[in-house]
Write an enzyme that holds these catalytic residues in place. Sequence first.
Site: not given
Length: 155
Positions: A58-59, A90
Amino acid sequence: MQIKQIEGSLSAKGARFALVVSRFNDFIGQKLVEGALDCLRRHGAEDSEVVIYRCPGAFELPMVAKKAALSGNHDAVIALGVIIRGSTPHFDVIAAEATKGLAQVALDTMIPVAFGVLTTENLEQAIERAGTKAGNKGFDAAMTVIEMVNLYRQF
């Protein structure tokens, strides 16, 4: 005097779409892809007008979404992924950065970007939102972006 009201239609005919998909938690993410493709097809999109870009997590979604938006090959981007809370902070960092990043892509490029990233407390919630009890958020994201493409065309 009557106030003019402008809305986007729900026809995907002739529009070009990029699906930007996180591979992390892919067994759920693939259900989001299936939902998005189902929506696009039902609303007139041809498979030849859809490109799926897969990235690690997703980052990375905002970076790939921006490349797709700037390519000139797509009228809209649908970002799909699954972020499930774990026992560390996280989750909060990744969820916040993916959300902010995707919003920034839409603002920077003026290309509609739909947010179809699940941010859930547990696996059960993610499964529910990928096509069981709570509908399919991939389908919902595709519906949103279809409407936005047509709204943008009216400016």
